[in-house]
Design a protein around this motif. Structure first.
Motif, PDB file in Angstrom:
ATOM      1  N   GLY A 164      11.814   4.093  27.643  1.00  0.00           N
ATOM      2  CA  GLY A 164      11.279   5.474  27.418  1.00  0.00           C
ATOM      3  C   GLY A 164      12.236   6.047  26.225  1.00  0.00           C
ATOM      4  N   LEU A 170       6.261   5.858  25.557  1.00  0.00           N
ATOM      5  CA  LEU A 170       7.219   4.546  26.401  1.00  0.00           C
ATOM      6  C   LEU A 170       6.354   3.347  25.666  1.00  0.00           C
ATOM      7  CD1 LEU A 170       6.259   6.731  28.739  1.00  0.00           C
ATOM      8  CD2 LEU A 170       7.809   5.298  29.948  1.00  0.00           C
ATOM      9  N   GLY A 186       2.417   8.949  26.789  1.00  0.00           N
ATOM     10  CA  GLY A 186       3.389   9.652  27.124  1.00  0.00           C
ATOM     11  C   GLY A 186       2.637  11.060  27.631  1.00  0.00           C
ATOM     12  N   VAL A 191      11.284  11.606  28.252  1.00  0.00           N
ATOM     13  CA  VAL A 191      11.718  10.618  29.465  1.00  0.00           C
ATOM     14  C   VAL A 191      12.808  10.620  29.696  1.00  0.00           C
ATOM     15  CG1 VAL A 191      11.348   8.542  30.433  1.00  0.00           C
ATOM     16  CG2 VAL A 191       9.481   9.339  28.834  1.00  0.00           C
ATOM     17  N   LEU A 194      13.444   6.256  34.467  1.00  0.00           N
ATOM     18  CA  LEU A 194      12.282   5.250  34.715  1.00  0.00           C
ATOM     19  C   LEU A 194      12.761   4.726  36.127  1.00  0.00           C
ATOM     20  CD1 LEU A 194      11.530   3.604  31.538  1.00  0.00           C
ATOM     21  CD2 LEU A 194      10.257   5.498  32.714  1.00  0.00           C
ATOM     22  N   VAL A 205       7.945   7.915  36.527  1.00  0.00           N
ATOM     23  CA  VAL A 205       8.623   8.514  35.207  1.00  0.00           C
ATOM     24  C   VAL A 205       8.950   9.797  35.312  1.00  0.00           C
ATOM     25  CG1 VAL A 205       8.316   8.942  32.693  1.00  0.00           C
ATOM     26  CG2 VAL A 205       6.988   6.824  33.928  1.00  0.00           C
ATOM     27  N   LEU A 207      10.602  13.241  33.606  1.00  0.00           N
ATOM     28  CA  LEU A 207      10.419  14.061  32.330  1.00  0.00           C
ATOM     29  C   LEU A 207      11.398  15.130  32.174  1.00  0.00           C
ATOM     30  CD1 LEU A 207       6.555  14.171  31.902  1.00  0.00           C
ATOM     31  CD2 LEU A 207       8.241  12.442  31.339  1.00  0.00           C
ATOM     32  N   HIS A 215       2.849   6.332  37.611  1.00  0.00           N
ATOM     33  CA  HIS A 215       1.970   5.770  36.473  1.00  0.00           C
ATOM     34  C   HIS A 215       1.723   4.193  36.707  1.00  0.00           C
ATOM     35  CE1 HIS A 215      -0.237   6.334  32.739  1.00  0.00           C
ATOM     36  NE2 HIS A 215       0.419   5.070  32.320  1.00  0.00           N
ATOM     37  N   THR A 222      -2.537   7.204  35.322  1.00  0.00           N
ATOM     38  CA  THR A 222      -1.611   8.101  35.891  1.00  0.00           C
ATOM     39  C   THR A 222      -2.097   8.321  37.519  1.00  0.00           C
ATOM     40  OG1 THR A 222      -0.878   9.353  34.095  1.00  0.00           O
ATOM     41  CG2 THR A 222      -0.541  10.277  36.285  1.00  0.00           C
TER      42      THR A 222
END
Length: 892
Positions: A164, A170, A186, A191, A194, A205, A207, A215, A222
């Motif tokens: 990430g 990614l 993404g 990111v 993970l 993931v 953020l 995901h 997603t």
């Protein structure tokens, strides 16, 4: 003048207390051998390993050269990175592999079978073979396009890693073939985390926007999105015990719990940590969540509630902010009280972490907080404690700790036994100004009274049991300036106060009358009283130290040498040493009897507090911007230490603060003991002064029973002589016949065997007689005396008996012996030997002395010598006995 490579000759770094976690995420491991989970947390340059079942400390690693910046672990090794290097630890203890090759600081580590992957801040990935320490592959990414921020090995994805980036994209790589397999576009945010979900192909993931994306990396789909309003996601974990729950950490210390089936937030764990959540991990197939943060806390939460909420199960917690005050509590030297800028008061054990306890935050109104809940607790907390005093005498009856807070007039009481804030806030009722604060506190040795000094110059006394005000010192105020220190003597008869105007005042504790006042050369900064000896230490604003005797009220010692403000003072338990800590980063030890500086060393961070154990085995310090308490062992308890004064131009050396591992001090203490080569070993002379009567060092058995040897021999004489057993032959002879019988050995009756004893050997003179003959010539008798000292009582009697002409001696030898005794009496050495040898000589040869004029003359000289020496000794004995009798009987 330097003392080898050591910075201190008196104190060696032992270990650090109160350190449990930093901002580095913890590592959770399962031991297949012990069938247990272990959690590893970073504490600066080393890491701790705890057993999750009881959260007991299992191992402390050896220290690394720098602070650890990230960690990872597989089933066998723990990997810890520091700077651009990382090492592999075996058995949670020693370094077995070190990997060097990065040019920037390492940010991420990922074990990968027999390999380990490391990522630095320049987005350079190096894949290492664990055991050969060789590079297998190196990948370089452009930081402006793809700056790596997270790494994951997806479950069942052979030889593949998911990366990430801070840009939000990614990438999925096959590291065996060195190929980029796929790029995920993404979600336009960087990111931060993970995490593999329990389902295959599904990854969580985190953020920077606070979103958590579930995901599917196989189909690039997603599945669901969650959002937290607490800032970037710091860490993610999934429950695997049958409940579809995901936990996500935040920078403000909150944890969000999300239901993956209903796709909603089911619970919030607010203020799980006071700082960012560094790491959180659910135990495999158990409802337990392990969290740690930069607030120096490691916590385990259990999810057994009906609504899925977590409650605190076990924890290890220290201070989350630098310390303001530390002091030993009690007389056993096993507990250290510490106050911190985080507002808590805690007790740390020097024996084991399980005895640590927190007395909590100070609350303005505890009842109101209980009534309105925890939401009101933050606003009701008291400011940090700046000064406190404790006394364990009445801790089981009422509060035993008094503390003053930053910017507050009222002082709080605390109960150590119940581990909570006490019942009273002590402050004078008539004062209502907001700018007046409490600046100094003390508690009497009986635990009944607390003395509080204010910035207005007022000094008040309160009852600790009832909290009632018991009077003030002075008509309006005790001092014109702010009170910098208060101290009560051990008998509650005298109280000493120090003011910022430079005055030191002595008051009668009972009737509050001023007894004496004296001015100081400079304004006092702090004050400390050693109650047992009545010695008062004062640190002044001109960086000097004054030591007073409270009985005579006079300054007995003055010390100078610090180049910065003196933060704290500590006395050794016997009152011989005064230890000072200053902002010039030095810790100095002053010897009060000699008035000299005997030890000094520097530390990297300025010491704020210093306190000595009541048992004298440890010195404890706290430092600027440090969360721990550092223990230094007293070398003088287990080694010979030179306490010679240091010269004025002595330059102390910098000493590293001790780590959390106790074994770390072994090498350091050996270095510290090295300077013993330069110590001056005192060899006691055989005689201190020629006028003093000196005894020998021989045991009493060598000379005390010389006159009673004949009686002792009669008592010890056996009733019949011992029979020597006849040696049996190896093959026992038998008489031939039907009945086996042993043959009687033949007796040897040789008529020609001689029974005359050869006396030729006995005719020779002994070495002692030969040395006495030499002494007649050269008048030196030391050799003869040394021979006599080596003999036992029977040997001495034999030698003295052989001096007479009848036994092989002569009159000259007897005269030489008497001269040797005269020499011993003249020099006044070996006094008791001379008396014993002379008494035995007279007992053996008294009948023949009158018939020899030479011997009679020598005996006459000896008689006067013995009488003169004995009269002198007897007068000294009588004088001493008279003084002793007077001291015993006189009414002093």
């Amino acid at each position: 003048m330097e003392r080898g490579g050591a910075g201190s000759a008196l104190f060696a770094g032992f270990r650090a207390l109160g350190l449990f976690s930093t901002d580095v995420a913890h590592v959770l491991r399962f031991s297949a051998l012990k069938r247990r989970f272990f959690v590893t947390t970073c504490v600066g340059k080393s890491f701790h390993t705890y057993d999750v079942q009881k959260l007991s400390l299992v191992a402390v690693s050896n220290s690394l050269p720098q602070d650890i910046c990230c960690m990872a672990a597989d089933g066998r090794l723990v990997f810890a990175a520091y700077g651009n290097v990382f090492s592999a630890f075996a058995r949670n203890k020693e370094v077995v592999h070190t990997y060097k090759g990065h040019k920037a600081e390492i940010r991420l580590l990922q074990p990968f079978g027999d390999h380990v992957i490391s990522v630095d801040t320049d987005s350079v990935i190096i894949i290492w073979h664990i055991y050969s320490e060789e590079e297998y592959l190196q990948l370089t990414f452009d930081k402006s396009v793809f700056k790596i921020s997270a790494i994951l090995h997806p479950s069942t994805y052979l030889n593949k890693i998911l990366l990430g980036s801070e840009q939000g994209t990614l990438q999925l790589w096959n590291i065996k073939s060195n190929k980029l397999l796929y790029t995920f576009q993404g979600w336009k945010f960087g990111v931060t985390a993970l995490q593999q979900a329990p389902a295959v192909d599904v990854v969580a993931v985190g953020l920077t926007s606070g979103q958590v994306i579930i995901h599917n990396i196989k189909f690039d789909e997603t599945l669901m999105k969650f959002r937290q309003d607490w800032g970037p996601i710091t860490s993610i974990s999934f429950r695997t015990d049958g409940h579809p729950i995901m936990a996500a950490g935040s920078p403000c210390g909150h944890i969000g719990l999300w239901d993956l089936e209903d796709k909603k937030l089911i619970n919030q764990m607010r203020n799980a940590h006071s700082t960012a959540i560094a790491g959180l991990t659910f135990l495999h197939r158990e409802p337990l969540l392990v969290t740690n943060g930069a607030d120096n806390a490691l916590r385990i939460w259990i999810f057994d509630g009906p609504m899925g909420e977590g409650r605190l199960l076990r924890f290890r917690m220290g201070h989350s902010a630098p310390l303001t005050k530390i002091r030993y509590y009690g007389q056993n030297g096993q507990q250290i009280l510490s106050a911190s800028q985080d507002g808590t008061l805690q007790s740390f054990s020097t024996i084991h972490e399980k005895f640590n306890k927190s007395l909590g935050h100070g609350l303005i109104n505890k009842k109101k907080v209980k009534r309105k809940g925890l939401q009101n607790a933050m606003s009701m907390r008291l400011p940090p404690i700046t000064k406190f005093a404790a006394e364990e005498a009445r801790e089981s009856d009422w509060d035993s700790i008094i503390a003053c807070h930053q910017g507050k007039l009222s002082c709080s009481t605390w109960n150590y036994q119940r581990s909570t804030i006490g019942a009273y806030f002590l402050k004078p009722k008539e004062l209502k100004k907001d700018d007046i604060t409490a600046t100094a506190v003390d508690i009497t040795s009986c635990g009944n009274f607390a003395v509080i000094g204010l910035s207005s110059g007022t000094v008040d006394v309160y009852n600790m049991q009832s909290g009632i005000h018991r009077g003030s010192f002075g008509e309006d105020q005790a001092h014109k300036g702010s009170v910098r220190g208060v101290a009560v003597d051990g008998l509650n008869q005298l109280i000493i106060t120090a003011g910022s105007e430079g005055l030191l005042k002595f008051w009668n504790f009972k009737n509050k009358i001023l007894i004496h006042s004296m001015s100081l050369n400079s304004s006092p900064n702090m004050m400390l009283l050693h109650r047992d000896s009545g010695i008062l230490g004062l640190a002044l604003d001109d960086f000097s130290i004054c030591v007073l005797d409270i009985e005579t009220r006079k300054i007995v010692r003055e010390f100078s040498g610090h180049q910065g403000q003196i933060n704290d003072l500590a006395f050794s338990p016997d009152g011989r040493w005064l230890i000072s800590a200053s902002m010039d980063c030095s810790v100095r030890t002053w010897d009060l009897p000699s008035g000299c500086l005997i030890d000094s060393f520097l530390v990297d961070s300025a010491p704020l507090n210093v306190t000595m154990s009541p048992t004298g085995d440890f010195l404890a310090t706290s430092h600027v911007d440090h969360l721990g308490i550092y223990l230094w062992s007293n070398i003088s308890l287990y080694s010979v230490v030179s306490l010679r004064p240091l010269p004025t131009d002595y330059v102390p050396l910098v000493v590293m603060l001790p780590g959390t591992c106790q074994n770390e001090d072994v090498e350091f203490s050996e270095e510290t003991i090295e300077p013993s080569d330069e110590m001056i070993e005192y060899d006691s002379p055989e005689q201190l002064n020629e006028q003093l009567v000196t005894l020998s060092l021989l045991p009493e058995s060598r000379w005390k029973n010389l006159l009673n040897l004949d009686v002792i021999k009669k008592k010890n004489k056996p009733k019949e002589p011992p029979k020597v057993p006849k040696s049996a032959p190896f093959f026992i002879p038998t008489v031939p016949g039907l009945v086996p019988r042993y043959a009687v050995p033949e007796q040897n009756n040789d008529p020609h065997q001689s029974k005359v004893v050869n006396l030729g050997v006995l005719a020779q003179k002994s070495d002692f007689c030969l040395k006495l003959e030499e002494g007649l010539v050269n008048n030196k008798y030391e050799a003869a005396l040394n021979l006599l000292k080596e003999l036992g009582p029977s040997g001495i009697e034999t030698e003295l008996r052989s001096l007479s002409p009848d036994c092989g001696g002569s009159v000259d030898i007897m005269q030489s012996f008497l001269k040797m005794i005269g020499m011993m009496l003249d020099k006044k050495r070996d006094f008791e030997l001379a008396q014993a040898y002379l008494a035995l000589f007279l007992k053996l040869h008294l009948k023949m002395l009158p018939s020899e004029p030479v011997l009679l003359e020598e005996i006459t000289k000896l008689s006067s010598q013995v009488e003169e020496n004995w009269i002198h000794l007897q007068s000294l004995f009588n004088q001493s006995m008279c003084i002793l009798n007077y001291i015993k009987s006189a009414l002093l």
